[in-house]
Each structure stands twice: as structure tokens, then as C-alpha cells.
Motif scaffolding. Structure first.
Motif, PDB file in Angstrom:
ATOM      1  N   SER A  14       0.827  -1.209   0.000  1.00 60.15           N
ATOM      2  CA  SER A  14       0.000   0.000   0.000  1.00 60.15           C
ATOM      3  C   SER A  14       0.859   1.255   0.000  1.00 60.15           C
ATOM      4  O   SER A  14       0.599   2.204  -0.747  1.00 60.15           O
ATOM      5  N   GLU A  15       1.901   1.264   0.825  1.00 60.58           N
ATOM      6  CA  GLU A  15       2.775   2.433   0.909  1.00 60.58           C
ATOM      7  C   GLU A  15       3.517   2.683  -0.399  1.00 60.58           C
ATOM      8  O   GLU A  15       3.590   3.820  -0.887  1.00 60.58           O
ATOM      9  N   LEU A  16       4.063   1.626  -0.991  1.00 55.85           N
ATOM     10  CA  LEU A  16       4.807   1.771  -2.239  1.00 55.85           C
ATOM     11  C   LEU A  16       3.874   2.133  -3.393  1.00 55.85           C
ATOM     12  O   LEU A  16       4.213   2.958  -4.244  1.00 55.85           O
ATOM     13  N   GLY A  17       2.688   1.521  -3.405  1.00 58.61           N
ATOM     14  CA  GLY A  17       1.735   1.819  -4.462  1.00 58.61           C
ATOM     15  C   GLY A  17       1.228   3.255  -4.411  1.00 58.61           C
ATOM     16  O   GLY A  17       0.986   3.881  -5.450  1.00 58.61           O
ATOM     17  N   ALA A  18       1.095   3.798  -3.214  1.00 59.62           N
ATOM     18  CA  ALA A  18       0.605   5.168  -3.054  1.00 59.62           C
ATOM     19  C   ALA A  18       1.525   6.184  -3.713  1.00 59.62           C
ATOM     20  O   ALA A  18       1.092   7.292  -4.054  1.00 59.62           O
ATOM     21  N   GLU A  19       2.785   5.808  -3.904  1.00 64.73           N
ATOM     22  CA  GLU A  19       3.754   6.737  -4.490  1.00 64.73           C
ATOM     23  C   GLU A  19       3.558   6.929  -5.991  1.00 64.73           C
ATOM     24  O   GLU A  19       4.087   7.871  -6.571  1.00 64.73           O
ATOM     25  N   PHE A  20       2.800   6.011  -6.643  1.00 66.22           N
ATOM     26  CA  PHE A  20       2.642   6.162  -8.094  1.00 66.22           C
ATOM     27  C   PHE A  20       1.223   5.921  -8.616  1.00 66.22           C
ATOM     28  O   PHE A  20       0.911   6.309  -9.741  1.00 66.22           O
TER      29      PHE A  20
END
Length: 267
Positions: A14-20
Motif C-alpha cells: 500500500s505504501e509503495l503503491g501510493a507513491e505512483f
């Protein structure tokens, strides 16, 4: 115990996906595929996330040492990095002994304190977990995105039939094995096919080639999630040498696949 790691993987995805995700575009390997597995193993072991860059450099060095491509001069540089990594892990184990907790690092430290494991053995285990737990899974997650982007029909089929996603991951593991092979040394004279081999011969067991064996897999050069021989691949090795992190890698790959299919309109 694998299920206990699910919240960690979900949170990091979720955290990594939120960046893009809000931009609709991503450089998948650098923004997600190489970051997720290493972040997960850092969390499980209990290492500082601020050390991510150093751990990534050391992990890459560990992979280069065993992949058979390093030259003489490069090998010395890589070996120095691995020694630095071992010293770092040894310090982390010592610190965990003084401040016990629930992380895997703390559990290994407790085993050392109880006389159930040698300190050097624990360091070796930690090194293997970081190296093998990051590079190979990153390759799998990268291959998943590549095959989705290369086949719009399959991409849509997986969107509409989520029950095929697990099988698709197995096919990617077979078709693009993250580890193509491992070097071994023969302990006795033997024969492979019609080739005689002497004791002491250094050779590579080529998992990638075995996973395209037409005597085992029908139409081996195409991805077919519906195939009956789905689980016969050697992407995670076999027997006593089967990858200890296979379940975690599959979990990370599934969440990465779901992120691509459920939160992006096209890959």
C-alpha cells in the motif's frame, strides 16, 4: 507463520503503491519490484529501514558473487562488500542479544544465547535471507509485470478471473525462473544423459532449462495458467534444497499482481 507476515506485506504494498498510483504511471522495477521484497525482509528481521540503501548494495554484491559473471577484480570488490555485510549483521545480532524482542533477528540471538546455534551460523543465515529474499522475488515481480504488459488478452482474463492469478504466478515462475541455475561440484563420477562426468567437476544445474523441458511441460515456451503440470516446475528448487522463502515470495508476488490488476486500468 506465513500468515503472520501478510499484514507486513499488505502495508508495504500500500505504501509503495501510493507513491505512483495517483499518477497512473510507474517505473515498476525501481519504484516497486526491487523495493518490496527487501523492505519486507528488513521488517521481518528487525533491521533499521534507514539502512535500506546499504542493504540493497550488499544484497546485489551477494548475488553477483554466486551468479558466475564477476571477473577477478570485480570478485575482490564484491567479496569486500560481503565482508562488510557480515560485520553489519554480526553487530545487529549482538544488539538484539542485549535488547530482546519478537523479530527474527531477536529469535536468532536468543538461540545463540541458549547455545542452540553458533553466532557465525546465525550471521550466515541472515545474509542468505536478505540476499535470496530480495533479488529473486524482485525478478519474479518484474517478470509478472512484463508478461502482463506483453499480453493484453491475458491481462484482461486475469482481471475478470482472479481465480487464475495464482496459476499465472506459477507459470511465470516456470517460464522466467528467477534463479536460472546454481553451481555445484560432483562428489562422485556420474553420467548425465550420454555425457560422462568425473568427480570434482564444476557444473551448473540449469533450473531454467529444466522448466522448459518439453517432456514435462506441453508447449513449454508459452504461458498457460490452465496447464495440468503447473506445479512441476523447479523455480524454487526441489527436495531438501527447496527455497525456504517460497511461500513468502508467492505472497509478495500475489499482492503485486493484485495491485497491478485491481488498481491500474492497464499494465
Amino acid at each position: 507463520s506465513l500468515e503472520s507476515y501478510r499484514p507486513i506485506v499488505e502495508k508495504l504494498c500500500s505504501e509503495l503503491g501510493a507513491e505512483f498510483l495517483n499518477t497512473g504511471r510507474t517505473e515498476w522495477m525501481s519504484q516497486f519490484a526491487t523495493s518490496l521484497p527487501l523492505r519486507v525482509i528488513i521488517d521481518i528481521l528487525g533491521l533499521p529501514v534507514d539502512d535500506f540503501s546499504r542493504l540493497q548494495t550488499w544484497s546485489d554484491a551477494g548475488v553477483r558473487i554466486v551468479d558466475g559473471t564477476a571477473t577477478g577484480d570485480e570478485f575482490m570488490t564484491l567479496a569486500q562488500k560481503v565482508l562488510e555485510f557480515q560485520a553489519y549483521l554480526a553487530q545487529a545480532l549482538n544488539a538484539a542479544t542485549e535488547s530482546p524482542g519478537t523479530t527474527l533477528l531477536a529469535k536468532l540471538a536468543a538461540m545463540i544465547h541458549a547455545g542452540e546455534m553458533e553466532h557465525d551460523e546465525a550471521v550466515s543465515i541472515l545474509l542468505q535471507l536478505v540476499v535470496a529474499g530480495s533479488d529473486s522475488t524482485a525478478s519474479l515481480i518484474g517478470s509478472i509485470a512484463y508478461h502482463l504488459a506483453s499480453n493484453n488478452h491475458q491481462q484482461e482474463e486475469l482481471r475478470h478471473s482472479p481465480d487464475l492469478r495464482t496459476a499465472f504466478i506459477e507459470e511465470v515462475l516456470r517460464f522466467d525462473s528467477p534463479f536460472q541455475g546454481h553451481f555445484r561440484v560432483l562428489t562422485e563420477d556420474t553420467q548425465v544423459g550420454s555425457v560422462d562426468m568425473k568427480k570434482g567437476t564444476r557444473l551448473m544445474l540449469h533450473w531454467g532449462e529444466a522448466n522448459r523441458d518439453k517432456e514435462v511441460f506441453a508447449c513449454p515456451n508459452s504461458i498457460q495458467p490452465e496447464r495440468s503440470e503447473l506445479r512441476k516446475h523447479l523455480g524454487f528448487g526441489y527436495g531438501i534444497h527447496r527455497c525456504i522463502g517460497a511461500g513468502l515470495a508467492r505472497l509478495e508476488a500475489r499482492m503485486a499482481l493484485d495491485l497491478l490488476l485491481d488498481h491500474m486500468t492497464a499494465v
